[in-house]
Design a protein around this motif. Sequence first.
Motif, PDB file in Angstrom:
ATOM      1  N   LEU A 187       0.859  -1.196  -0.142  1.00 34.41           N
ATOM      2  CA  LEU A 187      -0.133  -0.119  -0.087  1.00 34.41           C
ATOM      3  C   LEU A 187       0.797   1.360  -0.034  1.00 34.41           C
ATOM      4  N   THR A 188       0.372   2.528  -0.643  1.00 35.56           N
ATOM      5  CA  THR A 188       1.052   3.636  -0.730  1.00 35.56           C
ATOM      6  C   THR A 188       0.751   4.601   0.069  1.00 35.56           C
ATOM      7  N   GLN A 189       1.508   5.661   0.032  1.00 38.00           N
ATOM      8  CA  GLN A 189       1.039   6.875   0.894  1.00 38.00           C
ATOM      9  C   GLN A 189      -0.226   7.444   0.411  1.00 38.00           C
ATOM     10  N   SER A 190      -0.451   7.669  -0.761  1.00 39.02           N
ATOM     11  CA  SER A 190      -1.587   8.147  -1.258  1.00 39.02           C
ATOM     12  C   SER A 190      -3.040   7.209  -0.993  1.00 39.02           C
ATOM     13  N   GLU A 191      -2.651   6.052  -0.762  1.00 41.69           N
ATOM     14  CA  GLU A 191      -3.812   5.123  -0.253  1.00 41.69           C
ATOM     15  C   GLU A 191      -4.074   5.291   0.953  1.00 41.69           C
ATOM     16  N   ILE A 192      -3.001   5.638   1.917  1.00 42.68           N
ATOM     17  CA  ILE A 192      -3.166   5.756   3.491  1.00 42.68           C
ATOM     18  C   ILE A 192      -3.962   7.129   3.642  1.00 42.68           C
ATOM     19  N   GLN A 193      -3.654   8.063   2.812  1.00 42.84           N
ATOM     20  CA  GLN A 193      -3.995   9.345   2.787  1.00 42.84           C
ATOM     21  C   GLN A 193      -5.601   9.304   2.684  1.00 42.84           C
ATOM     22  N   THR A 194      -6.038   8.477   1.691  1.00 38.00           N
ATOM     23  CA  THR A 194      -7.422   8.407   1.387  1.00 38.00           C
ATOM     24  C   THR A 194      -8.175   7.726   2.406  1.00 38.00           C
ATOM     25  N   LEU A 195      -7.554   6.596   3.138  1.00 39.66           N
ATOM     26  CA  LEU A 195      -8.355   5.462   3.639  1.00 39.66           C
ATOM     27  C   LEU A 195      -8.367   6.012   5.405  1.00 39.66           C
ATOM     28  N   VAL A 196      -7.218   6.677   5.884  1.00 37.35           N
ATOM     29  CA  VAL A 196      -7.229   6.826   7.247  1.00 37.35           C
ATOM     30  C   VAL A 196      -7.288   8.243   7.394  1.00 37.35           C
ATOM     31  N   VAL A 197      -8.088   8.578   8.651  1.00 41.08           N
ATOM     32  CA  VAL A 197      -8.036   9.940   9.137  1.00 41.08           C
ATOM     33  C   VAL A 197      -6.989  10.252  10.111  1.00 41.08           C
ATOM     34  N   ALA A 198      -6.293  11.355   9.734  1.00 39.28           N
ATOM     35  CA  ALA A 198      -5.118  11.759  10.302  1.00 39.28           C
ATOM     36  C   ALA A 198      -5.147  12.640  11.483  1.00 39.28           C
ATOM     37  N   THR A 199      -5.501  12.066  12.689  1.00 38.38           N
ATOM     38  CA  THR A 199      -5.710  12.969  13.792  1.00 38.38           C
ATOM     39  C   THR A 199      -4.277  13.396  14.515  1.00 38.38           C
ATOM     40  N   ASN A 200      -3.437  12.444  14.440  1.00 38.06           N
ATOM     41  CA  ASN A 200      -2.110  12.837  15.250  1.00 38.06           C
ATOM     42  C   ASN A 200      -1.207  13.821  14.416  1.00 38.06           C
ATOM     43  N   GLN A 201      -1.405  13.580  13.073  1.00 39.56           N
ATOM     44  CA  GLN A 201      -0.903  14.312  11.904  1.00 39.56           C
ATOM     45  C   GLN A 201      -1.408  16.123  12.220  1.00 39.56           C
ATOM     46  N   ASN A 202      -2.773  15.899  12.384  1.00 42.11           N
ATOM     47  CA  ASN A 202      -3.481  17.261  12.440  1.00 42.11           C
ATOM     48  C   ASN A 202      -2.878  17.876  13.920  1.00 42.11           C
ATOM     49  N   SER A 203      -2.674  17.008  14.779  1.00 38.85           N
ATOM     50  CA  SER A 203      -1.977  17.666  16.191  1.00 38.85           C
ATOM     51  C   SER A 203      -0.636  18.313  15.932  1.00 38.85           C
ATOM     52  N   LEU A 204       0.045  17.750  15.060  1.00 37.39           N
ATOM     53  CA  LEU A 204       1.304  18.050  14.692  1.00 37.39           C
ATOM     54  C   LEU A 204       1.301  19.520  14.002  1.00 37.39           C
ATOM     55  N   GLN A 205       0.051  19.438  12.870  1.00 37.05           N
ATOM     56  CA  GLN A 205      -0.023  20.616  12.176  1.00 37.05           C
ATOM     57  C   GLN A 205      -0.463  21.734  13.002  1.00 37.05           C
ATOM     58  N   LEU A 206      -1.236  21.211  14.049  1.00 34.09           N
ATOM     59  CA  LEU A 206      -1.549  22.435  14.949  1.00 34.09           C
ATOM     60  C   LEU A 206      -0.375  23.039  15.608  1.00 34.09           C
ATOM     61  N   CYS A 207       0.665  22.408  15.946  1.00 29.70           N
ATOM     62  CA  CYS A 207       1.892  22.755  16.747  1.00 29.70           C
ATOM     63  C   CYS A 207       2.618  23.859  15.528  1.00 29.70           C
ATOM     64  N   GLU A 208       2.866  23.490  14.426  1.00 32.07           N
ATOM     65  CA  GLU A 208       3.197  24.329  13.284  1.00 32.07           C
ATOM     66  C   GLU A 208       2.284  25.640  13.202  1.00 32.07           C
ATOM     67  N   ALA A 209       1.093  25.466  13.154  1.00 27.10           N
ATOM     68  CA  ALA A 209       0.464  26.612  12.895  1.00 27.10           C
ATOM     69  C   ALA A 209       0.717  27.786  14.270  1.00 27.10           C
ATOM     70  N   ILE A 210       0.332  26.975  15.467  1.00 33.19           N
ATOM     71  CA  ILE A 210       0.727  27.722  16.658  1.00 33.19           C
ATOM     72  C   ILE A 210       2.044  28.511  16.294  1.00 33.19           C
ATOM     73  N   ARG A 211       3.123  27.935  16.201  1.00 31.24           N
ATOM     74  CA  ARG A 211       4.533  28.443  15.944  1.00 31.24           C
ATOM     75  C   ARG A 211       4.499  29.440  14.819  1.00 31.24           C
ATOM     76  N   LYS A 212       3.797  29.379  13.958  1.00 24.78           N
ATOM     77  CA  LYS A 212       3.635  30.371  12.760  1.00 24.78           C
ATOM     78  C   LYS A 212       2.886  31.680  13.235  1.00 24.78           C
ATOM     79  N   GLY A 213       1.902  31.465  14.364  1.00 26.96           N
ATOM     80  CA  GLY A 213       1.082  32.586  14.681  1.00 26.96           C
ATOM     81  C   GLY A 213      -0.200  32.540  13.883  1.00 26.96           C
ATOM     82  N   GLN A 214      -0.335  31.388  13.255  1.00 28.51           N
ATOM     83  CA  GLN A 214      -1.669  31.384  12.378  1.00 28.51           C
ATOM     84  C   GLN A 214      -2.845  30.820  13.260  1.00 28.51           C
ATOM     85  N   GLY A 215      -3.307  31.961  13.885  1.00 28.96           N
ATOM     86  CA  GLY A 215      -4.658  31.525  14.637  1.00 28.96           C
ATOM     87  C   GLY A 215      -5.795  31.188  14.079  1.00 28.96           C
ATOM     88  N   GLY A 216      -6.272  31.473  12.664  1.00 29.75           N
ATOM     89  CA  GLY A 216      -7.240  31.041  12.124  1.00 29.75           C
ATOM     90  C   GLY A 216      -7.065  29.490  11.702  1.00 29.75           C
TER      91      GLY A 216
END
Length: 326
Positions: A187-216
């Motif tokens: 199975l490939t990365q694109s298939e995982i992106q389609t089939l699995v909801v990325a909760t932890n990945q979103n948590s790390l994206q949240l860290c990035e958004a905070i670090r960049k001051g992107q409140g929205g």
Amino acid sequence: MAVYFFWGEDDFAIAQAIDQLKQSILDPAWLSFNFQTYDGSKEESIIAALNEVMTPPFGMGGRLVWLNEASLCQSCSESLLQELQRTLPVIADNAHLLITSRKKPDKRLKSTKLIHEQAKVREFSPIPPWQTEALADRVKATARELGVNLDRQATELLGEAVGNDTRRLWNELEKLKIYQGDRPQPLTQSEIQTLVVATNQNSLQLCEAIRKGQGGVALQLVGELLAQNEPALKITATLIGQFRLWTVITVMEEAGERDEGAIAKLADLKNPKRLFFLRKEIARLPSQKLLKALPILLELEAGLKQGAIAAEFLPTKILQLCEQFH
């Protein structure tokens, strides 16, 4: 080895390990005769379990005696210690004693030292969400166990997507196994992106958004995570871990430390090569801002533990964090 000690807070992983142990030791036809569970928090129950494990198994297969939520490695009387010393070394090969506990063993106790000498010890503590290499290794091992074929990028992405939720990893891999069927290609990365909801990945994206001051962006990610029933304390744990990591690296570099091994050790990085990418993430970010964020994160954790409403309290604190990085 006739004695097993499983400890840690990952209840699902412990349950899986116990099932595997039962399958390897017990004959299903004689299960009710040869499998007993005892309350490990009571001394009289522990002694009864020690007596039980010395009884030969009935019929086919072996005997398995389970001391659940045992307190042996937190407190142990002298008389109970003597019973352990007398029993553990002489348990027969066809009888097995399983000791489990959610609590970390106290290495100073004689009972803990004895159990570590006589037992096969396994730790089942959740992997910190920011230890992406360890998460990927666990995905690889579990996928191999279930017979799911993933390529390297798919393995890493699945580890980021499910984080340290062992139960969810198992469920996602079961789903992916059905999807893959008899197909030999991984199975490939694109298939995982389609089939699995990325909760932890979103948590790390949240860290990035905070670090960049992107409140929205940060508020949108918080809303998505809560909508996916991601526990607020788990989101907070990821934030604290990531910001602590960034802070340690920044403070050490500002202090003039150039030894990558020393920085990686203090930052709890198992793979020092990851330091290169982390440095790029926090380039030109002063430690003063990161240090100001840590008390806010601790206030967030304390408030949630004291019963604050996550849907109201979490966005407020997230915006307060974003303001530190404008």
